[in-house]
Scaffold this active site. Structure first.
Site, mmCIF file in Angstrom:
data_model
loop_
_atom_site.group_PDB
_atom_site.id
_atom_site.type_symbol
_atom_site.label_atom_id
_atom_site.label_comp_id
_atom_site.label_asym_id
_atom_site.label_seq_id
_atom_site.Cartn_x
_atom_site.Cartn_y
_atom_site.Cartn_z
ATOM 1 N N ARG A 40 0.829 -1.221 0.000
ATOM 2 C CA ARG A 40 0.000 0.000 0.000
ATOM 3 C C ARG A 40 0.859 1.265 0.000
ATOM 4 O O ARG A 40 0.435 2.297 -0.545
ATOM 5 C CB ARG A 40 -0.933 0.000 1.219
ATOM 6 C CG ARG A 40 -2.034 1.076 1.136
ATOM 7 C CD ARG A 40 -2.855 1.178 2.398
ATOM 8 N NE ARG A 40 -4.016 2.045 2.235
ATOM 9 C CZ ARG A 40 -4.660 2.636 3.233
ATOM 10 N NH1 ARG A 40 -4.256 2.450 4.484
ATOM 11 N NH2 ARG A 40 -5.704 3.416 3.005
ATOM 12 N N SER A 58 -7.683 7.148 -0.386
ATOM 13 C CA SER A 58 -7.433 5.709 -0.345
ATOM 14 C C SER A 58 -8.369 5.145 0.711
ATOM 15 O O SER A 58 -8.297 5.514 1.886
ATOM 16 C CB SER A 58 -5.966 5.432 0.020
ATOM 17 O OG SER A 58 -5.722 4.039 0.058
ATOM 18 N N SER A 59 -9.278 4.285 0.294
ATOM 19 C CA SER A 59 -10.344 3.812 1.176
ATOM 20 C C SER A 59 -9.801 2.986 2.337
ATOM 21 O O SER A 59 -8.677 2.471 2.295
ATOM 22 C CB SER A 59 -11.334 2.949 0.388
ATOM 23 O OG SER A 59 -11.897 3.684 -0.670
ATOM 24 N N GLN A 60 -10.615 2.852 3.385
ATOM 25 C CA GLN A 60 -10.259 2.032 4.540
ATOM 26 C C GLN A 60 -10.018 0.598 4.070
ATOM 27 O O GLN A 60 -10.887 -0.004 3.441
ATOM 28 C CB GLN A 60 -11.378 2.075 5.565
ATOM 29 C CG GLN A 60 -11.081 1.286 6.825
ATOM 30 C CD GLN A 60 -12.242 1.334 7.808
ATOM 31 O OE1 GLN A 60 -13.353 1.700 7.449
ATOM 32 N NE2 GLN A 60 -11.978 0.960 9.046
ATOM 33 N N PRO A 61 -8.849 0.027 4.336
ATOM 34 C CA PRO A 61 -8.540 -1.314 3.820
ATOM 35 C C PRO A 61 -9.559 -2.389 4.193
ATOM 36 O O PRO A 61 -9.882 -3.249 3.367
ATOM 37 C CB PRO A 61 -7.165 -1.600 4.421
ATOM 38 C CG PRO A 61 -6.535 -0.259 4.556
ATOM 39 C CD PRO A 61 -7.658 0.652 4.963
#
Length: 321
Positions: free
Chosen positions: A42, A96-99
């Protein structure tokens, strides 16, 4: 061992910790997705991110000369949280979205080897990389309206060793050039389901998209018909740019504060925007025992599209804006 190797080991450690945390939260049930999250770095997709503060925001990045700020950047990158990655004039344009939410969405996408996927909303390219790791570059198309976001995502993907088709275009229009798709996943909130999406899918395809403050999972019957229910998971994403504008906010004066602060009522209020009066929405919510997201669904047909409670042909249905 050189400094570079030490950093590589540190990144791998942080990534492994994040994967364990996501799995402990109930996501990554499919071992193939767990492997993808464990393999895709990431930090290559979030070389910097913004932390909002009173009066502005702070930029944290991986090349900062201050080791404390660099450590804050790394902790954020491998924390299970959404990160602001593009801000203009104080407005969030991309994130960047919450994993863990990404993991739940990818689990719910129900992909199989050989599936062709359209991603609407390129973001940092991280989600596309996870899809590429699972399906192969040639099966993934990512689309975004902003050329800068597209170029940045393409660069990040290249650095991580992935090369899907990352294209500039209106996500609401889909991408006919690479159709038909077995799966469509949106990483931006839509006010309604663009008719182009089912039209570009194979029969039996699955569409997963943030709508209102939930995730709608539609099964495509044919080019003109799709239907499905919301998942229980709440979801808050940056709105889709281009296509149809989101409904304008409505006056909610006179509604109880407790209702307006309730996440489930706000979901219904947003889902019924411009179709139900807010007081009608509140009466329905109370009458039906404060229904949760999974009791609601959406039908898309050639005649239009509508949201419904419990049953598409039941008494509680209204057109989507």
């Amino acid at each position: 061992m050189g400094a570079h190797a030490e950093f590589v080991d540190l990144y791998a450690e942080e990534r492994a910790t994040l994967v364990r945390e996501i799995a402990a939260a109930g996501a990554l049930k499919d071992p193939a997705w767990r492997a993808a999250f464990g393999a895709v770095p990431r930090h290559l997709f979030v070389p910097y991110w913004f932390q909002f503060k009173p009066g502005g925001h702070e930029r944290l990045w991986g090349e900062d000369q201050d080791p404390q700020r660099r450590a804050r950047w790394l902790r954020g990158v491998y924390a299970d949280t959404a990160l602001a990655t593009r801000v203009r004039d104080g407005v969030l344009l991309s994130s960047s979205s919450q994993p863990s939410l990404m993991a739940r969405m990818l689990d719910e996408l129900e992909v199989r080897e050989g599936h062709r996927v359209l991603e609407v909303g390129a973001g940092t390219g991280y989600n596309a990389a996870l899809l590429c790791h699972r399906l192969g570059d040639e099966h993934v198309t990512s689309l975004d309206l902003d050329p800068e976001i597209v170029e940045s995502a393409r660069t990040h993907l290249g650095r991580a060793g992935y090369a899907p088709a990352v294209l500039t275009g209106d996500g609401a229009a889909g991408c006919y050039a690479h159709a038909p798709y077995d799966r469509i996943i949106a990483t931006c909130t839509v006010p309604s389901v663009p008719s182009a999406w089912p039209a570009q899918c194979r029969p039996g395809a699955r569409i997963l998209a943030p709508l209102s403050t939930g995730l709608i999972a539609l099964r495509v019957r044919d080019a003109g018909y799709a239907e499905g229910r919301f998942l229980p998971t709440p979801a808050y994403f940056v709105p889709l740019r281009g296509g149809t504008a989101a409904p304008a906010p409505r006056y909610t004066g006179g509604l109880p504060r407790a209702a307006l602060e309730n996440d489930l009522f706000r979901f219904l209020l947003s889902l019924s925007a411009n179709s139900l009066d807010p007081h009608e929405a509140l009466a329905l919510w109370h009458l039906e025992g404060r229904p949760r997201r999974e009791r609601f669904g959406v039908t898309v047909s050639g005649a239009g599209q509508w949201a419904w409670l419990d049953d598409p042909a039941g008494p509680y249905a209204w057109p989507l804006a």
